[in-house]
Structure formats: C-alpha cells, structure tokens
Write a protein that holds these residues in place. Sequence first.
Motif, PDB file in Angstrom:
ATOM      1  N   GLN A 125       0.838  -1.195   0.000  1.00  0.00           N
ATOM      2  CA  GLN A 125       0.000   0.000   0.000  1.00  0.00           C
ATOM      3  C   GLN A 125       0.880   1.254   0.000  1.00  0.00           C
ATOM      4  O   GLN A 125       2.087   1.198   0.287  1.00  0.00           O
ATOM      5  CB  GLN A 125      -0.932  -0.018   1.218  1.00  0.00           C
ATOM      6  CG  GLN A 125      -2.010  -1.105   1.115  1.00  0.00           C
ATOM      7  CD  GLN A 125      -2.936  -1.096   2.309  1.00  0.00           C
ATOM      8  OE1 GLN A 125      -2.749  -1.855   3.240  1.00  0.00           O
ATOM      9  NE2 GLN A 125      -3.928  -0.223   2.264  1.00  0.00           N
ATOM     10  N   GLU A 133      -4.549   8.598  10.524  1.00  0.00           N
ATOM     11  CA  GLU A 133      -5.236   9.819  10.929  1.00  0.00           C
ATOM     12  C   GLU A 133      -6.637   9.508  11.424  1.00  0.00           C
ATOM     13  O   GLU A 133      -7.104  10.064  12.411  1.00  0.00           O
ATOM     14  CB  GLU A 133      -5.283  10.792   9.735  1.00  0.00           C
ATOM     15  CG  GLU A 133      -5.750  12.204  10.072  1.00  0.00           C
ATOM     16  CD  GLU A 133      -7.275  12.351  10.063  1.00  0.00           C
ATOM     17  OE1 GLU A 133      -7.789  13.205  10.807  1.00  0.00           O
ATOM     18  OE2 GLU A 133      -7.933  11.600   9.305  1.00  0.00           O
ATOM     19  N   GLN A 134      -7.324   8.569  10.764  1.00  0.00           N
ATOM     20  CA  GLN A 134      -8.690   8.203  11.155  1.00  0.00           C
ATOM     21  C   GLN A 134      -8.711   7.423  12.475  1.00  0.00           C
ATOM     22  O   GLN A 134      -9.615   7.591  13.286  1.00  0.00           O
ATOM     23  CB  GLN A 134      -9.334   7.357  10.050  1.00  0.00           C
ATOM     24  CG  GLN A 134      -9.612   8.149   8.765  1.00  0.00           C
ATOM     25  CD  GLN A 134     -10.044   7.227   7.627  1.00  0.00           C
ATOM     26  OE1 GLN A 134     -10.101   6.012   7.769  1.00  0.00           O
ATOM     27  NE2 GLN A 134     -10.341   7.824   6.470  1.00  0.00           N
ATOM     28  N   THR A 135      -7.727   6.580  12.652  1.00  0.00           N
ATOM     29  CA  THR A 135      -7.718   5.720  13.849  1.00  0.00           C
ATOM     30  C   THR A 135      -6.926   6.310  15.005  1.00  0.00           C
ATOM     31  O   THR A 135      -6.920   5.738  16.103  1.00  0.00           O
ATOM     32  CB  THR A 135      -7.117   4.339  13.509  1.00  0.00           C
ATOM     33  OG1 THR A 135      -5.797   4.525  12.984  1.00  0.00           O
ATOM     34  CG2 THR A 135      -7.973   3.622  12.473  1.00  0.00           C
ATOM     35  N   GLU A 136      -6.248   7.431  14.755  1.00  0.00           N
ATOM     36  CA  GLU A 136      -5.430   8.109  15.774  1.00  0.00           C
ATOM     37  C   GLU A 136      -4.342   7.195  16.328  1.00  0.00           C
ATOM     38  O   GLU A 136      -3.986   7.239  17.503  1.00  0.00           O
ATOM     39  CB  GLU A 136      -6.313   8.627  16.921  1.00  0.00           C
ATOM     40  CG  GLU A 136      -7.332   9.659  16.464  1.00  0.00           C
ATOM     41  CD  GLU A 136      -8.157  10.189  17.628  1.00  0.00           C
ATOM     42  OE1 GLU A 136      -8.023   9.648  18.743  1.00  0.00           O
ATOM     43  OE2 GLU A 136      -8.909  11.157  17.429  1.00  0.00           O
ATOM     44  N   ALA A 195      -1.253   7.115   5.745  1.00  0.00           N
ATOM     45  CA  ALA A 195      -1.504   8.366   6.466  1.00  0.00           C
ATOM     46  C   ALA A 195      -2.977   8.532   6.778  1.00  0.00           C
ATOM     47  O   ALA A 195      -3.363   8.945   7.882  1.00  0.00           O
ATOM     48  CB  ALA A 195      -0.999   9.544   5.640  1.00  0.00           C
ATOM     49  N   LYS A 196      -3.851   8.226   5.823  1.00  0.00           N
ATOM     50  CA  LYS A 196      -5.298   8.356   6.027  1.00  0.00           C
ATOM     51  C   LYS A 196      -5.777   7.404   7.134  1.00  0.00           C
ATOM     52  O   LYS A 196      -6.571   7.781   7.988  1.00  0.00           O
ATOM     53  CB  LYS A 196      -6.035   8.068   4.722  1.00  0.00           C
ATOM     54  CG  LYS A 196      -5.865   9.164   3.674  1.00  0.00           C
ATOM     55  CD  LYS A 196      -6.491   8.768   2.346  1.00  0.00           C
ATOM     56  CE  LYS A 196      -7.994   8.563   2.482  1.00  0.00           C
ATOM     57  NZ  LYS A 196      -8.610   8.247   1.162  1.00  0.00           N
ATOM     58  N   ILE A 197      -5.267   6.168   7.089  1.00  0.00           N
ATOM     59  CA  ILE A 197      -5.683   5.178   8.093  1.00  0.00           C
ATOM     60  C   ILE A 197      -5.255   5.611   9.497  1.00  0.00           C
ATOM     61  O   ILE A 197      -6.037   5.579  10.454  1.00  0.00           O
ATOM     62  CB  ILE A 197      -5.091   3.799   7.768  1.00  0.00           C
ATOM     63  CG1 ILE A 197      -5.696   3.249   6.468  1.00  0.00           C
ATOM     64  CG2 ILE A 197      -5.344   2.805   8.916  1.00  0.00           C
ATOM     65  CD1 ILE A 197      -4.995   2.026   5.933  1.00  0.00           C
ATOM     66  N   TRP A 220       0.318   7.467   1.313  1.00  0.00           N
ATOM     67  CA  TRP A 220      -0.896   8.268   1.484  1.00  0.00           C
ATOM     68  C   TRP A 220      -2.012   7.450   2.135  1.00  0.00           C
ATOM     69  O   TRP A 220      -2.709   7.930   3.015  1.00  0.00           O
ATOM     70  CB  TRP A 220      -1.341   8.830   0.133  1.00  0.00           C
ATOM     71  CG  TRP A 220      -2.544   9.732   0.245  1.00  0.00           C
ATOM     72  CD1 TRP A 220      -3.823   9.480  -0.149  1.00  0.00           C
ATOM     73  CD2 TRP A 220      -2.562  11.034   0.823  1.00  0.00           C
ATOM     74  NE1 TRP A 220      -4.642  10.526   0.132  1.00  0.00           N
ATOM     75  CE2 TRP A 220      -3.893  11.511   0.743  1.00  0.00           C
ATOM     76  CE3 TRP A 220      -1.572  11.856   1.392  1.00  0.00           C
ATOM     77  CZ2 TRP A 220      -4.262  12.770   1.215  1.00  0.00           C
ATOM     78  CZ3 TRP A 220      -1.968  13.102   1.848  1.00  0.00           C
ATOM     79  CH2 TRP A 220      -3.289  13.558   1.764  1.00  0.00           C
ATOM     80  N   GLU A 221      -2.162   6.189   1.715  1.00  0.00           N
ATOM     81  CA  GLU A 221      -3.183   5.311   2.311  1.00  0.00           C
ATOM     82  C   GLU A 221      -2.878   5.081   3.798  1.00  0.00           C
ATOM     83  O   GLU A 221      -3.779   5.091   4.644  1.00  0.00           O
ATOM     84  CB  GLU A 221      -3.228   3.968   1.577  1.00  0.00           C
ATOM     85  CG  GLU A 221      -3.830   4.049   0.179  1.00  0.00           C
ATOM     86  CD  GLU A 221      -3.755   2.726  -0.564  1.00  0.00           C
ATOM     87  OE1 GLU A 221      -4.761   2.331  -1.182  1.00  0.00           O
ATOM     88  OE2 GLU A 221      -2.693   2.073  -0.513  1.00  0.00           O
TER      89      GLU A 221
END
Length: 604
Positions: free
Chosen positions: A36, A46-49, A42-44, A39-40
């Motif tokens: 992966q 950021e969402q899960t802290e 980073a998003k994960i 960027w993927e």
Amino acid sequence: MVYSEMTIRKEKISSNDFFQVERWMNTAPLCICSTQTVWEAAKIMEQTELDVMPVVDENDQLVGLLSFRTILSNLLKDSTGSSLIEDIPVYLYDSVRPTDQMTDIVKMQAECLPVVDQSNKILGIITPKEMMNFYTKSMSIVQKKRNAIEILSSVLESAYEGIAVVDEFGILIEFNEAYSRFTGISREEAIGRHVTEVIDNTNLHVTVKTAIPERGVIQNIQGQDMVVHRIPIWEGERVVGAIGMLIFEGVTEIYKIYENLQMNYRNKRVEGSPYSKNNKKNDAESSQVLGTSKEISEVKRIARRAAKTAATVLITGESGTGKEVFARNIHQLSSSLGPFVSVNCGAIPEALFESELFGYEEGAFTGAKKGGKQGKFELAEKGIIFLDEIGEMPLTMQTKLLRVLQEKEAERVGGVAKYKINARIIAATNKNLEEMVSNKTFREDLYYRLNIINIHVPPLRKRRQDIPILLSYYLKEVCNKYHMPMKSFNPDAVSALMSYPWKGNIRELINTIEQIVTLVDSQEIHLVHLPHSIKEMQWEQAEEVTDVKNVSLLEKAKSMGEQMEKESIIKALTHTGGNKTKAAEMLGIHRTTLYQKIKKYDIY
C-alpha cells in the motif's frame, strides 16, 4: 488492503497462564500491507489516531513497524504520497511470542509490541492500553491474595490449638504461635527444618508418605500426653503435605470423660428386635460412608438428595462396593420413623419368596407357623425395605412386586384381606439391568419403577485416594474386634495396597486386613506381611520401573544432573561451615528448598 479482522481463536486460559502474553494481547490489530501507499497509510492512521502500525507482506508475515513520524517525513519529501510502504524504511522492532510472560516484556520499554508465531505471522499486538489492563487486573489479584494470606495467618495465630504444616518432604512450612509457645521454638527457627527436629514423637512426615489420616491420637510432646490430628493434604491424586493440630494440652480429663461415656453406653445398651424402631440410632455406624475422593463425594451428595425424598432408589455397582451401606445411609439421613429391613433376593428359594416378602396366614401351607407370620413389607412399616440383589428376583415375583408398587397394597399367602404398604423401596444390584431387560430376564416396567433415582457406587480402584482412609478405619475395627494391640501400616505397605486393583472392592479389602491382623505378630505391617498376590503385583511394577530406567537416556541424564547438584550443595555447606542460611544464599535458592534437597540427597 487493511487487515482489520485478523482475529485468532484463543484457547481456554488456565489460571497458570495468567501472565502469558496470549491472555492480554489485542487479537484484532490494524495492520497495513507493504504494497500500500504512504498516502493510504496516512489516512488510516489519521482516522484511527494510531501512532504506530504493524506492516505485513502479502503472506501476512510481519515486516516491521511504521510510525506516523516516518509518514510525515516522507510526505514532506513527496506530497503526493505515492511511494509504497515497502520502499520507505520501517524501523526495527521487538516481537514477542504468545507464551512469553507479560512481566518480561515490561523490560523492553516499547510502545508497540507485535505478537507473532513461529512463522513470523502476526497474531496480536501489545500496546500501552493492554499493558495498563494487565497491571490493573494483576494488582487486583495480588491484593486479594494478600488479604487471603493475612486472614489465614490471623486464623492460624488466633487458634487455640497448635498448628503445624509440612510439605511432601516433611519440611515445616507453617508453625503457628500456639505451637511455638508450647515447644519453646520460634516460628522463624522452626520453618524450613524437618518436622522431626522440632516436634517430639511426631508422625506428620509419615502421614505425608502413607496418606492415612489420624484423628484423636495420643502423642507425647516434651513429656506431656497430647491429643492430635494428622491430616494429609491432597493435590489431585498426590499428597503434597500434611497438617498437624494439637487439640488438648492434657488428656487426663479426656480419659475420664471417655470412661464415663463407655460406662453409660454399657448401662443403657438394650438388646431388642433387629427391626426395632430405634435401629436408626443403632445403625448409625453401619451407615457411615468413608472417603473424601471426588468420585465418592459426588455419590454421597446424590444420596443426601435422595434421603430428602420418598422416591424409589436403585443402587448399582460391583460386588463389595458398599451398596447396602449407602442404603442404610439414606435411611439414616431420611425423616423415616420406621426400621431398615434388608432382604437378599439371591438367598431366598423361589418357593418361599412370596411368603418372605408379604407374609402368610396360619395354615397357609404345611409347616406354617401358628398365628401366621409378618412379611418383610409389614416389618418395614413407615421405614425402608432394602431389596439387595434385585437382579436375582424370579420373573413371577417381579410381576407381584410391580403390582405392589403400583397399588401400594399386598396380601399374605393364604389370606383374603389386603393390607396397605407404607414402606419406601431401595433396590440394589451388581448386574446390568438394562441388558437383562433387553434379554427379557428382567421386566422393563419394573426396571423403570425402581430406577427413579439411580446411585452408582464406583469400584475401589476408581477412588484410590480413599484407600488410606479405609485402611485406617478398618484396621482399628479389626484390632478391636479381636482384642489385639493396635497395628499400623508402613509407607511401602500402604503404597502396595493403593496400587492393588481390589476386584472384590471394600469387602476384599476388609478380608485382607482381617487376614493380616490375625496372622502378623509385628505391630507395624510391612510389604513382606501382605498377601502373596499383592506383593507379587508390587514386585512386577517395581521391575517394570527398573527396566524403563535402565533404557532411559533421559533418566541417566537426570541422574547425572542430580549428582552435580548434590556436589554443589556439599561444597556450599563446606565453604560456609555448615551454615545453611549462608549456603542457600550462595546457591541462589530459598532456605526451605535447601532443606528439601539436603533431605533428598541424604546430606548430613
């Protein structure tokens, strides 16, 4: 691709596995695949802290740990975030196995610890959250144990009786203040020493070997007769220690009380009918069920429940297991006001069966008693009739018994008037009644009438833990019966008797004890005094063990290791001038452990 459902099935954890990582790990960690993009990732995160995530390859094997700081650093260089995870550095990590101890991983001081199997596949993860959960639960358990220990210690110290506890080697592990006061030996000085060094004339170390409890025996301690209990401590099928308790500080008064009780008993003893209404008191001893094993305790529990009802009971089990004892026990525990009447169905001729059970009128047949005779059912009025060996009952009588059970009334042989039956039925057999029903040798409807409450008495070989208790009890009984001095079994004899299969069960055991007591002059019964069949089996078992040891490389290695350990202990004791405390410190073991090993290797 995010692995959010990597849940591993957890086996049932025992109390011994409380500290294992498997007990505490998060079994569904969020992982990211190395194919992966940044960027993927980073998003994960950021969402899960999450600050750290495990990275796995296409085969689900752990590659490393990816931190949020590494992602930020990469995005500063390439704002598109198109780089693959496998192309950026992941930092080195520590990993642990499911069987590792939580107390050990604290030293790693890692904020995230992957848990992997032997093929490096991730099974779970330990984060500060899991660590905090572990700390909270373990501290709670430690506090509860500390409270329990304090309560037990308080009970031991406040008890009037002296209490001493030894381990399986006879080493004292508990010695309360009352015992300390009596012997003049402090608790600190006593604990860790062999019990024979502290308590005069003790047999507590023998109790550990024989597993035979002794209650209310006389022991002379420091010139004074004492009444003591000695009770083995069981852990599963093994004796791991024993408890000794001082009950009285002197027995002169006890002797007087005993003599008075004996005199009162002789004065009040009245001979009466075997079916006297008072026979519940007279039969109390004959209804005593001996044993504390798990198997017999469960049967005793069912018997107690059965005693509270009026339901018919069927007792099954091999010959000699004590089925009648259980029947009498139910009668003793019940609210029944009538007598216990026993009938052996296998000993009554078929022609006399009906007259024995239901009675007969005068002139019913040639030789009939003048005035007739009451049957067993009449004699058991408001009590219990015990039909032993019910499987031997003829089919014709089975039919009549079934009618009695259904109609609750019977008729004497040669009579015309019926009388009411008011007796509870307990039946017993050593046969397989279900098989007899299939073979048409026992009535099916009668079987279901009798088998309302079923009690199966296990054979003696299935409850070997009870053998020492039975040996102790019946040895005293037989010695008293023949007015002989009290005898005792030595540890080797008890071991042989415990390993014997006892095909005749308790009846065979009692007969064996009676044979030994009457033929052996020695006060202590040794292996050589036992019947030939028991000795022969013991020798065969010993030969098998010897053969196994002779061919076992592991046993040889163990023996070499023990020899080295013995030599190390001797050197330490020599170096410290025999000071066991200093020797234990030098060897890095507890003083109690050193005493055990000194005893084990016969080091003096």
